[in-house]
Design an enzyme around this catalytic site. Structure first.
Site, PDB file in Angstrom:
ATOM      1  N   HIS A  79      37.255  17.376  49.769  1.00 35.51           N
ATOM      2  CA  HIS A  79      36.039  18.062  49.340  1.00 35.51           C
ATOM      3  C   HIS A  79      34.974  18.029  50.433  1.00 35.51           C
ATOM      4  CE1 HIS A  79      37.107  17.514  44.790  1.00 35.51           C
ATOM      5  NE2 HIS A  79      37.970  18.261  45.446  1.00 35.51           N
ATOM      6  N   GLU A  81      31.962  16.743  50.579  1.00 33.58           N
ATOM      7  CA  GLU A  81      31.322  15.458  50.829  1.00 33.58           C
ATOM      8  C   GLU A  81      32.197  14.574  51.722  1.00 33.58           C
ATOM      9  OE1 GLU A  81      30.337  16.577  46.471  1.00 33.58           O
ATOM     10  OE2 GLU A  81      31.912  16.955  47.954  1.00 33.58           O
ATOM     11  N   CYS A 104      31.918  15.335  42.433  1.00 38.40           N
ATOM     12  CA  CYS A 104      32.875  15.013  41.371  1.00 38.40           C
ATOM     13  C   CYS A 104      32.974  13.500  41.203  1.00 38.40           C
ATOM     14  CB  CYS A 104      34.238  15.602  41.682  1.00 38.40           C
ATOM     15  SG  CYS A 104      35.062  14.876  43.120  1.00 38.40           S
ATOM     16  N   CYS A 113      34.294  11.990  44.811  1.00 32.93           N
ATOM     17  CA  CYS A 113      33.322  12.009  45.910  1.00 32.93           C
ATOM     18  C   CYS A 113      32.189  11.015  45.665  1.00 32.93           C
ATOM     19  CB  CYS A 113      32.752  13.413  46.076  1.00 32.93           C
ATOM     20  SG  CYS A 113      33.968  14.608  46.661  1.00 32.93           S
ATOM     21  N   SER A 197      40.309  62.228  48.829  1.00 32.44           N
ATOM     22  CA  SER A 197      39.299  61.166  48.705  1.00 32.44           C
ATOM     23  C   SER A 197      39.042  60.415  50.010  1.00 32.44           C
ATOM     24  CB  SER A 197      39.741  60.162  47.636  1.00 32.44           C
ATOM     25  OG  SER A 197      40.987  59.587  47.974  1.00 32.44           O
ATOM     26  N   ASP A 229      48.083  56.863  46.614  1.00 35.68           N
ATOM     27  CA  ASP A 229      47.603  56.370  47.911  1.00 35.68           C
ATOM     28  C   ASP A 229      48.643  55.617  48.720  1.00 35.68           C
ATOM     29  OD1 ASP A 229      45.199  57.408  47.106  1.00 35.68           O
ATOM     30  OD2 ASP A 229      44.329  55.478  46.531  1.00 35.68           O
ATOM     31  N   LEU A 233      46.846  47.414  49.851  1.00 36.84           N
ATOM     32  CA  LEU A 233      45.839  46.617  49.135  1.00 36.84           C
ATOM     33  C   LEU A 233      45.702  45.221  49.737  1.00 36.84           C
ATOM     34  CD1 LEU A 233      46.685  47.575  45.440  1.00 36.84           C
ATOM     35  CD2 LEU A 233      44.996  48.613  46.955  1.00 36.84           C
ATOM     36  N   GLY A 323      41.628  53.745  39.442  1.00 30.65           N
ATOM     37  CA  GLY A 323      41.215  55.122  39.238  1.00 30.65           C
ATOM     38  C   GLY A 323      40.431  55.212  37.942  1.00 30.65           C
ATOM     39  N   LEU A 326      42.060  53.423  34.588  1.00 30.15           N
ATOM     40  CA  LEU A 326      41.986  51.965  34.563  1.00 30.15           C
ATOM     41  C   LEU A 326      40.535  51.501  34.504  1.00 30.15           C
ATOM     42  CD1 LEU A 326      43.280  49.166  34.721  1.00 30.15           C
ATOM     43  CD2 LEU A 326      43.237  49.355  37.215  1.00 30.15           C
TER      44      LEU A 326
END
Length: 390
Positions: A79, A81, A104, A113, A197, A229, A233, A323, A326
């Site tokens: 972490h 710390e 934590c 920590c 597009s 397309d 992604l 699109g 969705l």
């Protein structure tokens, strides 16, 4: 150290600032804000690597000098710390620690920590905001105080909470944080009447989108977007990681020769479907995909059911780049937490031209999805408007 805008107001020798510090001597408040700003800056380096853990940064100061810095670098790794303590250039005993999130106090993938802070003799801890996780919530602060350590909370609290808006939502609501992103012309079109597009927005704006793909742990599109397309992604930023790809495909009609399917063994890909065709499912699994069966609503993937199942898979955030179909399904489910609307400096017109959100639409104004807290970013002639969803 970076210079930051502290936006403080001096009143009768005292300070009331946006960090939530009240009646603190001006100089002390100024330095606290500087050190916490640096801790936030460090924490942001963990974007894309710590999910579903929070982003955390820590700065250790002794005699007015920074002697150690650290941040949570990757899920399962030490972490912030602990990293700050291990990076100290001198003995941290008697020093101050500035940390964006409550330390934590439990054993998980790493030791608590709080114990590390106690063991080295830190005298004061300044905390940006509390941790909403029930296994931490207030316990870290309590333990530090029980061991004689001075604890001050609420240092740049709003900024620290904003830093972890995804984590806070994920923990408090037990669902992924969902952001809806779309690009449109000034007259609201996402494609021409001929369904072109590329490109609505400029290169600078599109580069910013890749930054979002690094921030959010997953990206979601519909099968029609994949077919139209055939994009990967992925996140095209050096040293960034690719988001998990989630494809909503009611009947499993995604082409096996698509770029996404061809790369599924290298980049985690989940296909959400309502199909009961076992052979199709096995075929996609052999190609490296995870096939997730969900219930249907109006002959489409049940978004609410899908989000619940993704939460159980430890997916804390979703960037929806779908699109109009969705996008409407996600809006209708009332699960959207944030909207990124990129507006290209163009006009297209056309009553039949595609818009960002399709579906049946909302018939009454008072039922509309309400947006708040707009933020504006300029990319040349194009702009981005970010909204929180009420």
């Amino acid at each position: 150290m970076a210079v930051v805008d502290l936006k403080c107001i001096a009143i009768s020798g005292k300070v009331i600032d946006e960090c939530g510090i009240h009646n603190m001597p001006w100089g002390e408040s100024l330095m606290s804000s500087q050190y916490m700003s640096r801790a936030i800056e460090l924490a942001q380096r963990g974007h894309g690597h710590v999910s579903p853990n929070p982003l955390v940064g820590a700065v250790i100061v002794k005699d007015g000098q920074v002697i150690g810095e650290g941040y949570h670098e990757a899920y399962g790794n030490p972490h912030a710390e602990a990293n700050a303590l291990s990076n100290c250039t001198q003995d941290p005993a008697g020093s101050e620690m500035y940390v964006t999130l409550e330390p934590c106090s439990h054993f998980g993938k790493n030791p608590p920590c709080t114990q590390a802070i106690i063991d080295v003799g830190i005298k004061s801890v300044y905390i940006g905001c509390g941790d909403p996780n029930p296994i931490v919530a207030g316990k870290g602060i309590q333990i530090l105080r029980e061991h004689g350590i001075s604890v001050t909370t609420g240092i740049m609290q709003e900024e620290c909470e904003q830093l972890n808006e995804v984590f806070f939502h994920y923990i408090k609501n037990n669902t992924p944080f969902v952001a809806l992103k779309f690009a449109m012309t000034l007259d609201g079109k996402t494609a021409t009447t001929a369904n072109q597009s590329k490109w609505i927005t400029n290169e600078q704006a599109r580069k910013h989108v890749h930054g979002l793909r690094n921030i959010y742990s997953s990206i979601m599109v519909g099968v029609d977007t994949v077919i139209a397309d055939d994009s990967l992604l992925t996140c095209r930023i050096p040293k960034a990681r690719n988001p998990i790809r989630i494809i909503c495909d009611t009947t499993l009609r995604i082409p096996k020769e698509s770029a996404i399917i061809k790369s599924a063994k290298k980049i985690r890909t989940i296909i959400a479907t309502c199909s009961s065709d076992k052979q199709k499912k096995e075929d996609f699994e052999l190609l490296g995909c995870q096939v997730l069966n969900v219930s249907s609503v109006n002959n489409h993937v049940n978004i609410s059911d899908l989000f619940k199942k993704l939460r159980k898979m430890d997916i804390d955030s979703i960037l929806v780049e779908g699109g109009p179909t969705l996008n409407y399904s996600v809006i209708e489910s009332r699960h959207v937490n944030k909207v990124y609307a990129y507006i290209g400096a163009k006009l297209l017109g056309g009553s039949g031209a595609q818009t960002a959100i399709g579906g049946l639409g909302i018939s009454r104004i008072h039922s509309a999805v309400k947006l708040a807290d707009p933020k504006f970013t300029k990319f040349g002639d194009d702009i981005l408007i970010e909204y929180a969803v009420r």
